[in-house]
Design an enzyme around this catalytic site. Sequence first.
Site, PDB file in Angstrom:
ATOM      1  CB  SER A 125      -0.856  -0.015   1.277  1.00 13.26           C
ATOM      2  OG  SER A 125      -1.451   1.250   1.496  1.00 13.26           O
ATOM      3  CE1 TYR A 150      -4.176  -2.721   5.612  1.00 11.31           C
ATOM      4  CE2 TYR A 150      -3.656  -0.416   5.187  1.00 11.31           C
ATOM      5  CZ  TYR A 150      -3.928  -1.691   4.717  1.00 11.31           C
ATOM      6  OH  TYR A 150      -3.937  -1.938   3.370  1.00 11.31           O
ATOM      7  CE  LYS A 154      -1.622  -4.235   3.382  1.00 10.47           C
ATOM      8  NZ  LYS A 154      -1.977  -5.584   2.930  1.00 10.47           N
ATOM      9  CE1 TYR A 178      -2.078  -3.883  -5.172  1.00 10.44           C
ATOM     10  CE2 TYR A 178      -3.778  -3.971  -3.493  1.00 10.44           C
ATOM     11  CZ  TYR A 178      -2.934  -4.611  -4.369  1.00 10.44           C
ATOM     12  OH  TYR A 178      -2.968  -5.966  -4.445  1.00 10.44           O
ATOM     13  CG  LEU A 201     -13.995  10.452  -0.878  1.00  6.11           C
ATOM     14  CD1 LEU A 201     -14.746  11.433   0.007  1.00  6.11           C
ATOM     15  CD2 LEU A 201     -12.932  11.194  -1.708  1.00  6.11           C
TER      16      LEU A 201
HETATM   17  P1  NAD Z   1     -11.161  -6.792   1.156  1.00  9.70           P
HETATM   18  O1  NAD Z   1     -11.386  -6.791   2.620  1.00  9.70           O
HETATM   19  O2  NAD Z   1     -12.302  -6.544   0.262  1.00  9.70           O
HETATM   20  O3  NAD Z   1     -10.476  -8.178   0.727  1.00  9.70           O
HETATM   21  C1  NAD Z   1      -9.637  -8.912   1.585  1.00  9.70           C
HETATM   22  C2  NAD Z   1     -10.144 -10.355   1.607  1.00  9.70           C
HETATM   23  O4  NAD Z   1      -9.295 -11.135   2.456  1.00  9.70           O
HETATM   24  C3  NAD Z   1     -11.569 -10.473   2.147  1.00  9.70           C
HETATM   25  O5  NAD Z   1     -12.337 -11.245   1.238  1.00  9.70           O
HETATM   26  C4  NAD Z   1     -11.392 -11.199   3.492  1.00  9.70           C
HETATM   27  O6  NAD Z   1     -12.500 -12.029   3.793  1.00  9.70           O
HETATM   28  C5  NAD Z   1     -10.118 -11.988   3.242  1.00  9.70           C
HETATM   29  N1  NAD Z   1      -9.349 -12.320   4.452  1.00  9.70           N
HETATM   30  C6  NAD Z   1      -8.950 -11.478   5.444  1.00  9.70           C
HETATM   31  N2  NAD Z   1      -8.273 -12.171   6.382  1.00  9.70           N
HETATM   32  C7  NAD Z   1      -8.237 -13.465   5.981  1.00  9.70           C
HETATM   33  C8  NAD Z   1      -7.700 -14.661   6.527  1.00  9.70           C
HETATM   34  N3  NAD Z   1      -7.070 -14.669   7.710  1.00  9.70           N
HETATM   35  N4  NAD Z   1      -7.857 -15.803   5.835  1.00  9.70           N
HETATM   36  C9  NAD Z   1      -8.507 -15.835   4.661  1.00  9.70           C
HETATM   37  N5  NAD Z   1      -9.051 -14.742   4.096  1.00  9.70           N
HETATM   38  C10 NAD Z   1      -8.923 -13.581   4.754  1.00  9.70           C
HETATM   39  O7  NAD Z   1      -9.972  -5.752   0.859  1.00  9.70           O
HETATM   40  P2  NAD Z   1      -9.437  -5.194  -0.529  1.00  9.70           P
HETATM   41  O8  NAD Z   1      -9.769  -3.756  -0.591  1.00  9.70           O
HETATM   42  O9  NAD Z   1      -9.812  -6.093  -1.635  1.00  9.70           O
HETATM   43  O10 NAD Z   1      -7.869  -5.297  -0.247  1.00  9.70           O
HETATM   44  C11 NAD Z   1      -7.106  -6.411  -0.647  1.00  9.70           C
HETATM   45  C12 NAD Z   1      -5.688  -6.225  -0.167  1.00  9.70           C
HETATM   46  O11 NAD Z   1      -5.174  -5.007  -0.707  1.00  9.70           O
HETATM   47  C13 NAD Z   1      -5.546  -6.108   1.343  1.00  9.70           C
HETATM   48  O12 NAD Z   1      -4.354  -6.769   1.737  1.00  9.70           O
HETATM   49  C14 NAD Z   1      -5.433  -4.622   1.578  1.00  9.70           C
HETATM   50  O13 NAD Z   1      -4.714  -4.327   2.735  1.00  9.70           O
HETATM   51  C15 NAD Z   1      -4.666  -4.191   0.339  1.00  9.70           C
HETATM   52  N6  NAD Z   1      -4.878  -2.767  -0.008  1.00  9.70           N
HETATM   53  C16 NAD Z   1      -6.152  -2.301  -0.146  1.00  9.70           C
HETATM   54  C17 NAD Z   1      -6.353  -0.961  -0.458  1.00  9.70           C
HETATM   55  C18 NAD Z   1      -7.743  -0.390  -0.555  1.00  9.70           C
HETATM   56  O14 NAD Z   1      -7.887   0.833  -0.446  1.00  9.70           O
HETATM   57  N7  NAD Z   1      -8.775  -1.170  -0.785  1.00  9.70           N
HETATM   58  C19 NAD Z   1      -5.250  -0.121  -0.652  1.00  9.70           C
HETATM   59  C20 NAD Z   1      -3.974  -0.639  -0.518  1.00  9.70           C
HETATM   60  C21 NAD Z   1      -3.802  -1.984  -0.195  1.00  9.70           C
HETATM   61  C1  WQD Z   2      -9.452   9.812   0.948  1.00  9.55           C
HETATM   62  C2  WQD Z   2      -9.626  11.306   1.186  1.00  9.55           C
HETATM   63  C3  WQD Z   2      -9.949  11.868   3.503  1.00  9.55           C
HETATM   64  C4  WQD Z   2     -13.828   9.865   3.926  1.00  9.55           C
HETATM   65  C5  WQD Z   2      -6.938   4.763   2.953  1.00  9.55           C
HETATM   66  C6  WQD Z   2      -5.879   4.094   3.789  1.00  9.55           C
HETATM   67  C7  WQD Z   2      -4.732   3.660   2.910  1.00  9.55           C
HETATM   68  C8  WQD Z   2      -5.228   2.824   1.738  1.00  9.55           C
HETATM   69  C9  WQD Z   2      -6.348   3.471   1.001  1.00  9.55           C
HETATM   70  C10 WQD Z   2      -5.084   0.515   2.301  1.00  9.55           C
HETATM   71  C11 WQD Z   2      -8.876  11.820   2.416  1.00  9.55           C
HETATM   72  C12 WQD Z   2     -11.181  12.202   2.696  1.00  9.55           C
HETATM   73  C13 WQD Z   2     -12.629  10.363   3.444  1.00  9.55           C
HETATM   74  C14 WQD Z   2     -14.878  10.775   4.241  1.00  9.55           C
HETATM   75  C15 WQD Z   2     -13.458  12.584   3.563  1.00  9.55           C
HETATM   76  N1  WQD Z   2      -5.753   1.562   2.166  1.00  9.55           N
HETATM   77  N2  WQD Z   2     -12.441  11.682   3.261  1.00  9.55           N
HETATM   78  N3  WQD Z   2     -14.632  12.103   4.033  1.00  9.55           N
HETATM   79  O1  WQD Z   2      -7.153   7.781   3.801  1.00  9.55           O
HETATM   80  O2  WQD Z   2      -6.284   8.176   1.449  1.00  9.55           O
HETATM   81  O3  WQD Z   2      -6.361   5.900   2.340  1.00  9.55           O
HETATM   82  O4  WQD Z   2      -7.372   3.857   1.926  1.00  9.55           O
HETATM   83  O5  WQD Z   2      -3.897   0.359   2.197  1.00  9.55           O
HETATM   84  O6  WQD Z   2      -3.855   2.953   3.724  1.00  9.55           O
HETATM   85  O7  WQD Z   2      -5.422   5.008   4.766  1.00  9.55           O
HETATM   86  O8  WQD Z   2      -8.473   6.988   1.778  1.00  9.55           O
HETATM   87  O9  WQD Z   2     -10.818   7.053   1.086  1.00  9.55           O
HETATM   88  O10 WQD Z   2     -10.276   7.108   3.548  1.00  9.55           O
HETATM   89  O11 WQD Z   2      -9.754   9.107   2.138  1.00  9.55           O
HETATM   90  O12 WQD Z   2     -13.299  13.796   3.379  1.00  9.55           O
HETATM   91  O13 WQD Z   2     -15.955  10.393   4.703  1.00  9.55           O
HETATM   92  O14 WQD Z   2     -11.007  11.553   1.450  1.00  9.55           O
HETATM   93  O15 WQD Z   2      -9.719  12.820   4.472  1.00  9.55           O
HETATM   94  O16 WQD Z   2      -8.431  13.110   2.120  1.00  9.55           O
HETATM   95  P1  WQD Z   2      -7.030   7.326   2.426  1.00  9.55           P
HETATM   96  P2  WQD Z   2      -9.913   7.488   2.167  1.00  9.55           P
END
Ligand code: NAD
Ligand code: WQD
Length: 337
Positions: A125, A150, A154, A178, A201
Amino acid sequence: MANILVTGGAGFIGSHTCVELLASGHEVIIVDNFSNSKPEALKRIKKISGKDVKFYETDILDLDGLNKIFDENRIDAVIHFAGLKAVGESVQKPVEYYHNNITGTLMLIQAMRAHDCKKIVFSSSATVYGVDNPVPYVETMPTHTATNPYGYTKVMIEQILRDVAVSDPEWSIVLLRYFNPIGSHKSGLLGEDPNGIPNNLFPYIQQVAIGKREYLGVFGNDYDTPDGTGVRDYIHVMDLASGHLCAVDYVLGHKGVEAVNLGTGKGSSVLDVLHAFEKACGKKLAYKIMPRRAGDIAWCYANTDKAKKLFGWEAKYGIDEMCTDGWNFIQKNPNGL
Ligand code: NAD
Ligand code: WQD
């Protein structure tokens, strides 16, 4: 074509990536414990792809369960999405987050090693860039200042995987960092399905647009950005999915470890996203300026040169398509999957 084990494949990014893997001819085996997803996602993957997907309802903390999957399948590479991802919850439940994400990854690595499968793409991330680095974020920057448990999972898992690569040069590892994934599959059959009040958001705006929530709270309008609201690098989840395809091809053909940003390289403010969504749904969306949210930064966007150079990958979609597809999904699935 390869057999790919997808951990967390029923989740938001995993499900979209499975669709892309299947479309390109790979075989997909999913492992998920449904802690943050639903079985319906698997049906939808099959519906879109017209293909069968092998599924194991297994927790990645269960080493015997993981070993069974590797005993029963010849797995060429793993894409490791499974993990808990809610930033605020991780502050309340650090032990659960460290255990699930880090121990889960250690179990996975052990099962892989025992079955001589040493190719993995990991969901990292942009959060690993922390608070001290200037934007745009480049992969060579130091990554030791996450702001919550969290984020530290990572940082730590990246370190663990680097150490694994040092200990055994047979490993091939890509750490995908990502930025902010949003949007949905064009069909409207797959999308993000958060439990309860959305933390992020985009799902929050989606719920305002369908009338589930009254207004968007904008967390601060006094940042040093063009309109005072936070700027992020939003990336269409289908672009992210295609980036995983490139990363899988890369690990199948190389050894060693690489960290790679997946973003668009462009920043959008909170109000930019809100206004783009208004255009997509054809109505005004209410918002109120609120205090800043703890831990937020003003700017976050990627330098995308490395993904271009290493994979020949670039994001195709802009914020308008992300909003159009996100609006399509929420209209078709107002209560999620
Ligand atoms: P998500 O929660 O939709 O998907 C994660 C999946 O993993 C879920 O289906 C959950 O049931 C499964 N899971 C969690 N713990 C588990 C375990 N112990 N055993 C088996 N399955 C398990 O999340 P996502 O948004 O699809 O994110 C996927 C990955 O990408 C995550 O590692 C997340 O940290 C990373 N990531 C997400 C974002 C984001 O903003 N969505 C950004 C950066 C990184
Ligand atoms: C985006 C912008 C908020 C909600 C998070 C995790 C990051 C990654 C992606 C996993 C910011 C603003 C938000 C709301 C708002 N995940 N906001 N009102 O914080 O950039 O990233 O998700 O790895 O680790 O921290 O994403 O969508 O929460 O916020 O104004 O109700 O929207 O302040 O500027 P963020 P977000």
